[in-house]
Design an enzyme around this catalytic site. Structure first.
Site, short mmCIF file in Angstrom:
data_model
loop_
_atom_site.label_atom_id
_atom_site.label_comp_id
_atom_site.label_asym_id
_atom_site.label_seq_id
_atom_site.Cartn_x
_atom_site.Cartn_y
_atom_site.Cartn_z
N HIS A 152 -1.35 3.67 3.76
CA HIS A 152 -2.19 3.78 2.58
C HIS A 152 -1.75 2.85 1.46
CE1 HIS A 152 -4.99 5.79 -0.18
NE2 HIS A 152 -5.46 6.42 0.88
N ARG A 153 -0.56 2.29 1.55
CA ARG A 153 -0.12 1.32 0.54
C ARG A 153 -0.92 0.03 0.65
NH1 ARG A 153 6.13 1.15 2.05
NH2 ARG A 153 5.09 0.99 4.08
#
Length: 541
Positions: free
Chosen positions: A514-515
């Site tokens: 998700h980064r």
């Protein structure tokens, strides 16, 4: 006419150096072409290195635990003629000529002097865990060169000469023993060479249990090189077991010392520090080199339950396979460090499966057989070209965007899962991909995959279609940023606007970091892959 042939390490993929975990030859052995010389182990698999020459082994240049890379010299073989094995014995005896840890006195006017490892007791080889010097440094007598660590204690190796360092022959992680040359020092005319120094203290018999605090009275008071975090000149003190635990966690001990007034760090200090970083109470990275906790260290912060299972019934203890031990550490790191989210989608593969079956019938005589995996790989490559974030890797604050498309696929073997890689998949057709993936899967089952066959992946597909299941959440394989899980296809009733019709659907489970990849982008990728599988004509537009 005999000939001496050097046998070297072949291409081992992206790994700079891997350890020798088995050694099958010794001086004087007769060896044939393709006979195994040694076994190497990467973080993904093991591989035997075959001999490229036949003859008699005259010299073995590695030992168990040696770190080797592509091109490293393993053995020398006398090919042709009757090789006399004793010849290299004179070479082997050479190190015995200088068993003492004292540097030889330079000639008048100065010279280059070797500084060696002194007596380290009963330990044949111990690792270098800290290195304090580099080429060009000025060094004085008794200045620390390196710190060695046994399973009981640490010790600094002092310099026996003064001068300028011309060569450093070890690195962090090197295994050294008594008499190993550490550095070469150029001494001047006025440089003072120490008389034979007292042997460095052998590792003290003061083992510290890793599960208990270490008291100042029993721990070895060994200084550690300090990274930024403490004032210059400060030293951090910790026992060998605590230092080893810190390396397992990827913790900079100077940062732990900077958070409290203690002179000596114990295990509880490490636990408290890592928990603080993970919760955000303490700012700063846990590990500077990897950007995260290494191995399964964080999972060990709480003690693992100790249970006597025999109290409840009959048991059998089986050791984990080597592959499972190695992959387990990587999976633990990835699970802890990557903020991953899994997204699910169903792909209608009714028409694609009919097309695949038709092509296989048409090519039955040629032996070419298409698999659904080949279509999945092509669809993922197409989707990665549309959404390039999926073909990237995090490097600190930068995103490395790749222009090549190497797709890994999980292969089930008797010893555990391995991930062979299809290189440059964007340049290959589905028949070529199907053939190559089949060959790699067979090599995996036979234990013949090389490290090069499992390196360089940009994206991974983990297919459980041959087994079953509906959906699952695969773990991202760092440094990749996404992985696609696939389960068994099933007929489902789908509303076509007038009635329910049976359609063959394939469950897709996309896990993404998700980064790099947010929910909207991950869903678009998943939907696009499903659209390509539903109508492969989209592949050409």
């Amino acid at each position: 006419m005999s000939q001496i042939i050097e046998v070297k390490v072949p291409d081992i993929g992206d790994f700079e150096s891997v350890p020798v975990i088995e050694l099958y030859v010794k001086v004087g052995d007769s060896i044939k072409l393709d006979d195994a010389i040694c076994t190497l182990e990467s973080d993904k698999a093991t591989m035997d290195v075959p001999s490229t020459a036949a003859g008699v082994v005259t010299e073995v240049l590695v030992s168990l635990g040696s770190k080797v890379g592509e091109g490293a010299l393993l053995i020398k073989v006398e090919a042709g003629g009757a090789a006399a094995a004793p010849a290299p014995a004179a070479q082997a005896a050479a190190p015995a000529a200088a068993p003492t840890p004292v540097a030889a006195a330079p000639a008048a006017g100065g010279g280059v002097v070797e500084v060696k490892v002194p007596d380290i007791g009963d330990f044949a080889e111990v690792p270098v865990i800290e290195l304090y010097v580099k080429v060009g440094d000025s060094i004085k007598v008794d200045d620390a060169i390196a710190t060695l660590e046994s399973d009981k204690a640490t010790m600094d190796v002092p310099s026996t000469v003064s001068g300028v360092i011309k060569e450093v022959l070890v690195q962090l992680g090197s295994k050294v023993g008594e008499g190993t040359v550490l550095i070469k020092v150029e001494t001047g005319a006025s440089a003072s060479v120490a008389a034979p120094v007292a042997q460095a203290p052998a590792p003290a018999a003061a083992p510290a249990a890793i599960s208990a605090p270490v008291s100042a009275s029993t721990a070895t008071n060994a200084p550690v090189a300090v990274a930024p975090g403490l004032p210059a000149g400060s030293k951090v003190h910790a026992s060998p077991s605590v230092r080893a635990y810190a390396r397992e966690l990827g913790v900079d001990l100077s940062k732990v010392a900077a958070t409290g007034p203690k002179n000596r760090i114990v295990k509880e200090d490490l636990t408290k520090y890592v928990k603080g970083v993970m919760s955000g109470a303490i700012s700063g990275p846990v590990a500077s080199a990897t950007g995260g906790v290494v191995g399964g260290g964080v999972l060990d912060l709480l003690p693992w339950p100790k249970v006597n299972f025999e109290k409840f019934g009959e048991i059998e203890v089986k050791p984990l396979s080597r592959i499972k031990k190695i992959s387990g550490q990587n999976l633990s790191r990835n699970w802890v460090m990557i903020p991953a989210v899994t997204y699910h989608e169903d792909a209608d593969i009714t028409d694609l499966e009919a097309f695949r079956v038709q092509l296989n019938k048409e090519n039955e005589k040629s032996g070419n057989k298409l698999t659904m995996l080949a279509f999945l790989i092509k669809a993922c490559v197409k989707a990665m070209q549309r959404y390039p974030e999926f073909n990237s890797s995090l490097d600190g604050d930068n995103l490395v965007m790749k222009k090549y498309f190497n797709i890994g696929f999980a292969a089930d073997t008797p010893n555990g899962l391995v991930v062979p890689v299809i290189k440059n998949a964007e340049k290959k057709g589905v028949f070529e991909i199907a053939k190559e993936s089949g060959e790699l899967a067979k090599q995996a089952r036979d234990g013949k995959l090389k490290p090069a066959d499992m390196s360089g992946a940009c994206f991974t597909i983990s297919s459980l279609g041959g087994i079953g299941g509906t959906y699952f959440a695969p773990i991202v394989n760092a440094p990749e940023v996404a992985i696609l899980g696939v389960n068994k296809s099933a007929l489902k009733p789908v509303w076509d606007g007038k009635q329910f019709v049976p359609r063959l659907t394939l469950p897709l489970s996309l896990t993404a970091d998700h980064r790099v990849i947010d929910g909207a982008l991950a869903t678009r990728f998943n939907v696009y892959v499903a659209e390509l599988l539903a109508d492969m004509r989209r592949m050409i537009v």
